[in-house]
Design an enzyme around this catalytic site. Structure first.
Site, short mmCIF file in Angstrom:
data_model
loop_
_atom_site.label_atom_id
_atom_site.label_comp_id
_atom_site.label_asym_id
_atom_site.label_seq_id
_atom_site.Cartn_x
_atom_site.Cartn_y
_atom_site.Cartn_z
N ASP A 44 50.58 8.57 61.15
CA ASP A 44 51.60 7.56 61.47
C ASP A 44 51.14 6.50 62.48
O ASP A 44 50.57 6.83 63.52
CB ASP A 44 52.82 8.24 62.10
N TRP A 68 44.27 17.12 59.87
CA TRP A 68 45.41 17.04 60.78
C TRP A 68 45.31 18.11 61.86
O TRP A 68 44.96 19.26 61.60
CB TRP A 68 46.70 17.22 59.99
N SER A 105 54.69 11.15 67.09
CA SER A 105 54.98 9.73 66.90
C SER A 105 56.03 9.19 67.87
O SER A 105 56.89 9.93 68.36
CB SER A 105 55.43 9.47 65.46
N GLU A 223 62.29 11.23 58.74
CA GLU A 223 61.39 10.99 59.86
C GLU A 223 61.28 9.50 60.14
O GLU A 223 61.71 8.65 59.36
CB GLU A 223 59.99 11.55 59.56
#
Length: 517
Positions: A44, A68, A105, A223
């Site tokens: 993101d 990740w 984020s 999200e």
């Protein structure tokens, strides 16, 4: 994209299974004019802010591996949204005894009036982000501040500033609401399919305002919400608020939906029926987009993450979309969001590239195709195509990109970007898009589209593995990934089933070796 999303959706891959040591480099798929980190995983975009002529891009980043994990905020800057300077990690993960805090984020504001009390000058930046603590299975909202131009940040000693003791509470997006003279935050309650609004006078003490949702699509977690006010049809006296949410989408692909309505500083009210689904991008790779704060002339310029698909790349994984400008236009179906490549790129930066060509020789296509990049300069799969085509009597028109043919003229590889008049559809066909892995159920992607006065306009941005198609001035967009071999680099314009006329056609070379110094 967060831990719950990684486990919930097919498109998120099994990233933990990838072994960095066994991966071969894939330079043929590295984008030239879309941002990617030099190495390792990104997702993101975060903390987008424009300060003193510079666009700051922060982003979810694993500084150690090409998968990740170890979530921190990477950092890059640009003056033109094409050429990026990579900088050291701005906000790293924190390990304190048994507590690990990943920096999920969030957003960034310039606290020019020092409402927070953190600032030494009017360029003080305050980051508002989700602190994910996996050992505690908890997400809460933290703030951090910078007095060195956003290079480094100090975490507020009073963190968290909002704590609901939930494991899914994330992605705060903050802006200054002029009418109420307050900071406003939109933050996701993912599994509840809600966006919660808070307000604050100092970025430290937050008061809950209201919840929005569930409305529209509410099956996969919500999200990365954000809320912006945009003029309708360019009329500054007629504005609407637009709320954007990222989710898994009806097909399991990355997906963004939006709602048009009003926001009074406390509640957002949707103008459309609660079950109305408005899709922002019709491809399978555009996700978690948020806008830059403080862009001149109140432009709403935003950028999204191009979600990696099953094909692994190395030594980087994941890149950003082209930055886009948002607008609202009145259509026969009501007010809708349009988006086009950011004007700073299309109107200014593109013109600095020395290699471009306008085609005046191609006037008519009669049930066939014409290669438009015979010159070796444009054989690189980092091109920007702008075209206007009169459909004439043709059934299907469009472009074949990243094309390679065998000795007998048979197609070895190509990606088709076409418009089907009978179906009223823009489409991308990836059935022959290269040697990379493409999910069978996502080979063909479509978007409903009607011609304007018998013509369609296309902007096709192909950048090695990244493909974005904007149609009719941004009425619809399809964003996806392709995986052509380096030798698959021809571009052809075509018409099937009749005769079409090419009204305008410009081709730019944006390969890395052609970028201005």
């Amino acid at each position: 994209m967060k831990r719950i999303l990684l486990s919930a959706f097919v498109f998120c891959l099994t990233v933990s299974a990838y072994s960095q040591n066994k991966t071969e480099p894939t330079p043929q798929w590295r984008p030239s004019y879309h941002f990617s980190a030099p190495t390792n995983w990104i997702n993101d975009p975060n903390g987008l802010i424009y300060v003193n002529g510079v666009y700051h891009l922060y982003f979810q980043h694993n500084p150690f591996e090409n998968k990740w994990g170890h979530m921190s905020w990477g950092h890059a800057t640009s003056k033109d949204l094409i050429h990026w300077q990579n900088l050291p990690v701005a906000i790293p993960e924190v390990i304190n005894g048994d507590t690990t805090t990943w920096i999920f984020s969030g957003s960034m504001v310039r606290d020019k009036d020092n409402t927070s009390g953190f600032c030494e000058d009017d360029n003080c930046l305050v980051a508002v982000y989700t602190a994910d603590q996996p050992n505690q299975k908890k997400e809460s909202q933290f703030i951090a501040y910078s007095n060195d131009g956003g290079l480094s940040f100090t975490n507020y000693k009073g963190n968290p500033v909002i704590d609901l003791n939930r494991h899914d509470f994330r992605d705060p997006n903050v802006f200054w609401h002029e009418s109420t003279q307050k900071w406003v935050m939109a933050v996701a309650l993912p599994a509840s399919f809600k966006v919660r609004f808070y307000s604050s006078s100092d970025l430290k003490d937050w008061q809950m305002l209201s919840d929005f949702g569930p409305e529209g699509y509410a099956t996969h977690v919500w999200e990365c919400p954000f809320l912006v006010q945009l003029p309708v049809d360019g009329n500054k006296n007629k504005k609407k608020w637009v709320l954007f949410v990222s989710s898994g989408g009806p097909t399991g692909s990355p997906f963004m939906q939006y709602y048009i309505g009003d926001f009074d500083g406390k509640e957002f009210k949707n103008d459309n029926p609660s079950n109305k689904l408005l899709t922002l991008d019709h491809g399978d790779s555009f996700y978690a987009a948020i806008p830059w704060n403080d862009v001149p002339n109140q432009k709403s310029t935003y950028i999204g993450w191009m979600v990696p698909q099953d094909q692994q790349t190395y030594p980087w994984r994941g890149n950003m979309s082209i930055p886009r400008d948002l607008s609202l236009k009145t259509t026969k179906d009501g007010v809708r969001v349009y988006q086009e490549p950011a004007s700073i790129i299309s109107a200014t930066t593109l013109k600095t590239f020395p290699k471009k060509t306008k085609f005046s020789g191609i006037k008519t296509l009669n049930n066939g195709e014409v290669v438009i990049n015979e010159e070796s300069t444009f054989r690189n799969n980092s091109n920007w195509i702008e075209a206007e085509i009169d459909l004439g009597s043709a059934d299907i028109v469009g472009f074949k990109i990243a094309q390679q043919k065998g000795e007998q003229g048979q197609v070895v590889q190509e990606t088709v970007v076409g418009y089907d008049l009978d179906k009223g559809q823009l489409y991308v066909d990836r059935s022959k898009s290269g040697s990379g892995k493409i999910a069978e159920n996502k080979v063909i992607q479509t978007a409903s589209l009607q011609p304007v006065n018998g013509k369609i306009k296309l902007q096709i941005l192909v950048d090695n593995s990244t493909l974005e198609v904007f149609a009719n001035n941004g009425e619809v967009v399809i964003s996806t990934l392709i995986f052509p071999d380096k030798e698959s680099n021809a571009i052809a314009v075509f018409a099937n089933g009749g005769t079409a006329k090419v009204k305008k056609l410009t081709l730019y070379n944006l390969s890395e070796d052609q970028q201005p110094k």
